[in-house]
Design an enzyme around this catalytic site. Structure first.
Site, PDB file in Angstrom:
ATOM      1  N   THR A   8      42.776  23.260  41.359  1.00 19.20           N
ATOM      2  CA  THR A   8      41.402  23.046  40.920  1.00 19.20           C
ATOM      3  C   THR A   8      40.745  24.461  40.970  1.00 19.20           C
ATOM      4  O   THR A   8      41.110  25.425  41.498  1.00 19.20           O
ATOM      5  CB  THR A   8      40.384  22.036  42.001  1.00 19.20           C
ATOM      6  OG1 THR A   8      39.270  22.003  41.237  1.00 19.20           O
ATOM      7  CG2 THR A   8      40.460  22.786  43.449  1.00 19.20           C
ATOM      8  N   ASN A  10      37.519  24.205  40.772  1.00 17.32           N
ATOM      9  CA  ASN A  10      36.033  23.817  41.249  1.00 17.32           C
ATOM     10  C   ASN A  10      35.747  24.325  42.738  1.00 17.32           C
ATOM     11  O   ASN A  10      36.268  23.844  43.702  1.00 17.32           O
ATOM     12  CB  ASN A  10      35.830  22.266  41.392  1.00 17.32           C
ATOM     13  CG  ASN A  10      34.182  21.618  41.681  1.00 17.32           C
ATOM     14  OD1 ASN A  10      33.783  22.203  42.563  1.00 17.32           O
ATOM     15  ND2 ASN A  10      33.989  20.437  41.175  1.00 17.32           N
ATOM     16  N   ASP A  68      41.139  14.074  41.703  1.00 22.60           N
ATOM     17  CA  ASP A  68      40.097  13.916  40.785  1.00 22.60           C
ATOM     18  C   ASP A  68      39.127  12.755  41.525  1.00 22.60           C
ATOM     19  O   ASP A  68      39.661  11.966  42.148  1.00 22.60           O
ATOM     20  CB  ASP A  68      40.968  13.111  39.748  1.00 22.60           C
ATOM     21  CG  ASP A  68      40.249  13.421  38.385  1.00 22.60           C
ATOM     22  OD1 ASP A  68      39.705  14.342  37.979  1.00 22.60           O
ATOM     23  OD2 ASP A  68      39.874  12.456  37.299  1.00 22.60           O
ATOM     24  N   TYR A 151      26.921  14.656  41.703  1.00 23.92           N
ATOM     25  CA  TYR A 151      26.123  13.509  41.758  1.00 23.92           C
ATOM     26  C   TYR A 151      25.576  13.359  42.834  1.00 23.92           C
ATOM     27  O   TYR A 151      24.905  12.403  43.389  1.00 23.92           O
ATOM     28  CB  TYR A 151      26.793  12.319  41.149  1.00 23.92           C
ATOM     29  CG  TYR A 151      27.216  12.178  39.835  1.00 23.92           C
ATOM     30  CD1 TYR A 151      26.377  11.569  38.987  1.00 23.92           C
ATOM     31  CD2 TYR A 151      28.513  12.721  39.351  1.00 23.92           C
ATOM     32  CE1 TYR A 151      26.870  11.424  37.528  1.00 23.92           C
ATOM     33  CE2 TYR A 151      28.909  12.528  38.221  1.00 23.92           C
ATOM     34  CZ  TYR A 151      28.103  12.053  37.010  1.00 23.92           C
ATOM     35  OH  TYR A 151      28.430  11.946  35.898  1.00 23.92           O
ATOM     36  N   ARG A 178      36.225  12.225  49.710  1.00 22.40           N
ATOM     37  CA  ARG A 178      37.143  13.362  49.550  1.00 22.40           C
ATOM     38  C   ARG A 178      37.968  13.487  51.092  1.00 22.40           C
ATOM     39  O   ARG A 178      39.064  13.591  50.928  1.00 22.40           O
ATOM     40  CB  ARG A 178      36.437  14.584  49.142  1.00 22.40           C
ATOM     41  CG  ARG A 178      37.544  15.810  49.105  1.00 22.40           C
ATOM     42  CD  ARG A 178      36.659  16.974  48.398  1.00 22.40           C
ATOM     43  NE  ARG A 178      36.530  16.582  46.745  1.00 22.40           N
ATOM     44  CZ  ARG A 178      35.309  16.119  46.349  1.00 22.40           C
ATOM     45  NH1 ARG A 178      34.235  16.381  47.100  1.00 22.40           N
ATOM     46  NH2 ARG A 178      35.303  15.738  45.040  1.00 22.40           N
TER      47      ARG A 178
END
Ligand code: IMP
Length: 194
Positions: A8, A10, A68, A151, A178
């Site tokens: 990732t 992110n 994901d 979000y 997560r």
């Protein structure tokens, strides 16, 4: 210190996983010197998690993790789901996505939703496993809080009055989708070590 390589870029996800697993050395793509933007063209969260993990495994031949996450809204038949990142369009940001979702739910009573994280681990030998973590909740009527990412300001987890955006990071990381998926990954590692 055991190292976990995660496919990732992110930074929010990496920070969260570091917070959830302080005993591991968490390495994202950039930390590994890999400049890649992996195309997430799967039809499910499972497909995309595996695409990312397999990509990293191909490059490193080391155990590789793909992750994901999607926000699944009941009144929207599970949307945005696997399309969560680009819900408001190809160049949209988190703000655009939040706005679109709030618009779609204007006047809608049933605001039930869930976050779902899928983690794929590809072992050194190429075999793989998939783990899932979920948190049920509600989409708020408006944005609240600036913590977290994506979000988070519009998602109220069941059992709380606040959004993830209003919650302290440690609190989110104790019970998030997560964290729950990571917990299952840790159980799997324990079995491997036996
Ligand atoms: P992806 O897993 O990186 O494809 O993320 C899908 C979308 O969900 C992106 O818009 C993320 O910002 C968002 N997202 C992923 N994880 C979380 C989370 O823990 N909280 C809020 N939004 C998230």
């Amino acid at each position: 210190m055991k190292q976990l390589n995660i496919a990732t870029n992110n930074a929010h996800k990496i920070t969260e996983i570091r917070n959830i697993l302080p005993e591991f050395k968490i390495m994202g793509l950039k930390d590994l010197g890999i400049l890649a933007d992996i195309e997430e063209n799967g039809h499910t969260l499972e497909d995309n998690a595996l695409i990312k993990a397999k990509y990293l495994h191909r490059l490193t031949n080391e155990m590789s993790i793909g992750e994901d996450t999607g926000l699944e809204v009941k009144a929207l038949s599970g949307e945005p789901g696997v399309k969560s990142a680009r819900y408001a369009g190809p160049k949209c940001d988190a703000n655009d996505n939040q706005n679109k979702l709030l618009r779609q739910l204007e006047g809608v009573q049933d605001r039930t939703a869930r976050f779902r994280t899928v983690i794929a681990v590809v072992n050194r030998d190429g075999s793989f496993q998939i783990f899932e973590g979920k948190v049920n909740g509600q989409i708020s009527e408006s944005k609240r809080g600036t913590n977290g990412f994506g979000y988070d300001p519009i998602f109220i987890p069941d059992g709380y009055d606040m959004t993830f955006g209003e919650m302290a990071e440690d609190e989110k990381n104790k019970m998030s989708h997560r964290a729950r998926a990571v917990e299952k990954l840790m159980e799997y590692f324990k079995i491997l070590d036996q």
